[in-house]
Design an enzyme around this catalytic site. Structure first.
Site, mmCIF file in Angstrom:
data_model
loop_
_atom_site.group_PDB
_atom_site.id
_atom_site.type_symbol
_atom_site.label_atom_id
_atom_site.label_comp_id
_atom_site.label_asym_id
_atom_site.label_seq_id
_atom_site.Cartn_x
_atom_site.Cartn_y
_atom_site.Cartn_z
ATOM 1 N N TYR A 162 6.767 9.022 16.408
ATOM 2 C CA TYR A 162 7.002 8.821 14.875
ATOM 3 C C TYR A 162 8.111 10.029 14.379
ATOM 4 C CZ TYR A 162 6.005 9.125 9.979
ATOM 5 O OH TYR A 162 5.728 9.150 8.356
ATOM 6 N N TRP B 276 9.979 26.955 4.965
ATOM 7 C CA TRP B 276 9.063 27.801 5.820
ATOM 8 C C TRP B 276 9.034 27.408 7.254
ATOM 9 C CZ3 TRP B 276 4.333 28.768 2.020
ATOM 10 C CH2 TRP B 276 4.794 29.673 0.865
ATOM 11 N N ASP C 52 7.564 -9.923 8.605
ATOM 12 C CA ASP C 52 7.662 -8.916 9.677
ATOM 13 C C ASP C 52 8.859 -8.182 9.639
ATOM 14 O OD1 ASP C 52 7.610 -7.356 11.753
ATOM 15 O OD2 ASP C 52 6.728 -8.993 13.168
ATOM 16 N N SER D 241 0.910 -1.027 0.072
ATOM 17 C CA SER D 241 0.024 0.155 0.075
ATOM 18 C C SER D 241 0.959 1.242 -0.045
ATOM 19 C CB SER D 241 -0.926 0.031 1.269
ATOM 20 O OG SER D 241 -0.185 0.252 2.390
ATOM 21 N N GLY D 242 0.140 2.385 -0.352
ATOM 22 C CA GLY D 242 0.898 3.576 -0.051
ATOM 23 C C GLY D 242 1.945 3.766 -0.935
ATOM 24 N N ILE D 243 3.095 4.597 -0.234
ATOM 25 C CA ILE D 243 4.401 4.939 -1.297
ATOM 26 C C ILE D 243 5.026 3.584 -1.550
ATOM 27 C CG2 ILE D 243 6.808 5.856 -0.855
ATOM 28 C CD1 ILE D 243 5.475 8.043 0.963
#
Length: 261
Positions: free
Chosen positions: A167, A261, A73, A26-28
């Site tokens: 995280y 920024w 895993d 999934s995802g990236i």
């Protein structure tokens, strides 16, 4: 002493290279696995969820590519070694790998359970180390290769409004782990780089605690939008390819200018 050479666009090609992507379900990770295949690579799609890995591998095969689904895993060194062995047996020695498997969450630091902190560190940092270790053992024995670790701009900044000390800390660790492995393996032919995505539309970033903030983040980004998964594919292909032969230890921040920024 310098030597002159002529650059060829073929340096960007992954044609015929055996590659491995963790978190490919999934995802990236999924996006990069599909991107690698589109650039000619054979791809071992590794994910804890074997069915998700198979879905990515099947999509590659449906487009004429060569792919394998494996499950492991990433916090289990023995399981990773077995999965990498399967990939090598099926596709040949790994020449490029992307470590994208990871988890996220949000809890105020004063309320965060120690077990939750350890779990995020274990998956996001220890898991990347163990994945890179298993991949490098193959590369070191077969003439070298390229490893790309998926970190985050959250390893450079603390995101406004998000309570995710575990995280952020794990991703900062991935950046410095990348530099450490890069210097250790450089003379032996293995390059190690990181990509630090900015705010990207993935299943992880549509979780309840962040989805409402995503549009605000777009407004805070110089390019005026959040990233799509496809925005990460080109940087990954570059770092995995021979076009990046003189890049190692790099943390490539792909954030639309957000950290400026």
């Amino acid at each position: 002493m310098s030597t002159s050479s002529t650059f060829s666009p073929d340096a960007f090609s992954l044609n015929g290279k055996s590659t491995l992507v963790t978190g490919a379900g999934s995802g990236i990770g999924r996006g990069i696995a599909l991107g690698f295949a589109a650039c000619g690579a054979d791809v071992a799609c590794l994910d804890l969820n074997l069915e998700a890995a198979r879905a990515t591998a099947d999509e590659i095969a449906a487009k004429g590519g060569r792919a394998l689904a494996v499950s492991a895993d990433t916090t289990d060194a023995d399981a990773l070694a077995a999965a990498v062995g399967q990939a090598v047996d099926a596709l040949g020695p790994i020449r490029a790998a992307v470590n994208s498997a990871g988890i996220a969450g949000a809890t105020p630091a004063e309320d965060m359970d120690a077990a939750d902190f350890r779990k995020v560190i274990d998956v996001n940092l220890t898991g990347v180390f163990l994945s890179a270790q298993a991949e490098a053992r193959v590369m070191l024995a077969h003439g070298g290769g390229s490893i790309v670790n998926i970190a985050s701009m959250s390893g450079t900044i603390a995101n406004r409004g998000l309570t995710q000390a575990h995280y952020n800390s794990s991703k900062a660790g991935v950046v410095h782990l990348t530099k450490s492995l890069a210097t250790e393996w450089a003379r032996r032919g293995v390059r190690v780089n990181a990509i630090s995505p900015g705010n990207t539309y993935t299943p992880m970033n549509t979780r309840p605690e962040i989805i409402e903030r995503m549009e605000a983040y777009a407004g805070d980004t110089p390019l005026g939008r959040n990233a799509e998964v496809t925005d990460l594919v080109g940087p990954a292909v570059f770092l995995a390819s021979d076009a990046a032969a003189y890049c190692t230890g790099v943390d490539l921040i792909v954030d639309g200018g957000y950290v400026c920024w």
